[in-house]
Design an enzyme around this catalytic site. Structure first.
Site, short mmCIF file in Angstrom:
data_model
loop_
_atom_site.label_atom_id
_atom_site.label_comp_id
_atom_site.label_asym_id
_atom_site.label_seq_id
_atom_site.Cartn_x
_atom_site.Cartn_y
_atom_site.Cartn_z
N ASP A 57 46.18 64.13 20.02
CA ASP A 57 45.09 63.93 19.07
C ASP A 57 45.49 64.32 17.65
OD1 ASP A 57 43.75 63.29 21.33
OD2 ASP A 57 42.17 64.79 21.11
N ASP A 72 40.53 57.26 28.67
CA ASP A 72 41.28 58.51 28.43
C ASP A 72 42.07 58.91 29.67
OD1 ASP A 72 42.06 60.67 26.84
OD2 ASP A 72 40.02 61.06 26.15
#
Ligand code: GLA
Length: 400
Positions: A216, A161
């Protein structure tokens, strides 16, 4: 940068010093970087985040692995069981990352062994910055050490990430972990998760196997009320990037929401069809232990999965758009085409694909198969038209 530290007290003297050959510092040597040879078709699996968020434990992951086998998903091609954020405990005295002792008391190695014993592969999550997005320890400064730990645990897939990265450079941060993973000698699929921030598609072909192209996903048809990146918004962002995908390096429009409840089954069929058409990773994000029959039927539609996993590895493109009516085409190995007739509107609508949208001469006789009805349609020579339900698709496979 020793030069910077020694002479940084006045900007002018730093520029002078940096320019002087006595102060030059060579870039560290880099190993030659080629594709790691993994993920020649888009990865398929399950990830804990979309349904469970941080509420995970070793039982959650074991149950997902069990269900992946017992439901038939493994037989349909799903392979990776990936723990997302929040598995971490602290670093030990030597800096080695540990698992949360309450939620993962048996440790990650035992969990990986469990998943492997089911004939599946095991994935884990970290972050290029100092902390993960949920505030657990990141890998910044521990890249080689963490890669070694993951390899020793039997990790087959790393999602990496981009939270808490400050002014870090994307390409060098991801390349550092890519090199660290290769240095372990263990084949580990590398999933870059920086939401398109670093335009990975321009440089990551030999660094990672997949890269997120957007923020997201939101489990809804389109963005609304402060929820960004609804499913169709993601489709529009990903559509522009088709040229960058290919075997071993895929655009990643984020994980599936099929079965999570925010969309209708028709809409989930649309997500699954478009993800396959876009050669996207098929990473389920629902609770596999509580799937209803319709959710399972969507996730295990083998004819749609075959489109996603087609050996040619070409991402499909939108070749026609007229308001809410779209036609998408994906070339397949052997010269066939996967076609998605996509209706974004709220009413049923007829949509047609013409042979000139496929690159075929008119008159070319083609077999036509409906991949959701699982049925052959009449042979066609220049076009196929179908009534497409609202927010739905008709997905066809055309072959000689
Ligand atoms: C980011 C990622 C998500 C998920 C969370 C975990 O938002 O994009 O996919 O991994 O972090 O905290």
């Amino acid at each position: 940068m020793r030069c910077l530290i020694l002479s940084g007290f006045v900007a002018l003297s730093w520029f002078a010093a940096a320019a002087s050959p006595a102060c030059a510092q060579a870039a560290p040597p880099q190993p030659p970087r080629q594709s790691n040879g993994l993920a020649l078709t888009p990865p398929m699996g399950w990830n804990s985040w979309n349904h469970f968020g941080c509420d995970i434990s070793e039982q959650t992951i074991r149950a997902a692995a069990d269900a992946m086998v017992s439901s038939g998903m493994k037989d349909a091609g799903y392979q990776y069981v990936v723990i997302d954020d929040c598995w971490h405990g602290p670093r030990d005295a030597e800096g080695n990352i540990t698992a949360d002792p309450k939620r993962f008391p048996s440790g990650i190695k035992a969990l990986a062994d469990y998943v492997h014993a089911k004939g599946l592969k095991f994935g884990i999550y970290s972050d290029a910055g100092t902390q993960t997005c949920a505030g657990r320890p990141g890998s910044r400064g521990y890249e080689y050490q963490d890669a070694r730990t993951y390899a020793a645990w039997g990790v087959d897939y790393l999602k990496y990430d981009w939270c808490h990265t400050g002014t870090q450079d994307g390409q060098s941060s991801y390349t550092l972990m890519s090199d660290a993973l290769r240095a372990t000698g263990r084949p580990i699929v590398f999933s870059l998760c920086d939401w398109g921030s670093n335009k990975d598609w321009l440089w990551a072909k030999n660094v990672g196997n997949l890269w997120r192209t957007t923020g997201d996903i939101y489990d809804g048809w389109e963005s609304r009320d402060g929820h960004y990146n609804g499913m169709t918004n993601i489709v529009d962002m990903q559509a522009e990037l088709a040229a960058y995908a290919g075997p071993g390096h895929w655009n990643d429009p984020d994980m599936l929401e099929v079965g999570n409840g925010g969309m209708s089954n028709e809409e989930y069929k649309t997500q699954f069809s478009l993800w396959a058409e876009m050669a996207a990773p098929l990473i389920a994000g629902n609770d596999l232990t509580k799937m209803d029959a319709q959710t399972l039927a969507i996730l295990t539609n083998r004819e749609v999965i075959a489109v996603d996993q087609d050996a040619l590895g070409v991402q499909g493109r939108r070749v026609f758009k007229d308001g809410d009516r779209e036609v998408w085409v994906k070339p397949l190995a052997g010269g066939g085409r996967a076609v998605v007739l996509f209706n974004r509107g709220k009413e049923a609508s007829e949509i047609a694909v013409d042979w000139d949208m496929l690159g075929y001469p008119k008159g070319t006789p083609m077999h036509v198969r409906d991949l959701w009805q699982h049925k052959d349609l009449p042979r066609a020579h220049e076009r196929v038209a179908a009534e497409v339900p609202p927010h739905g698709v008709v997905m066809l496979r055309l072959s000689y």
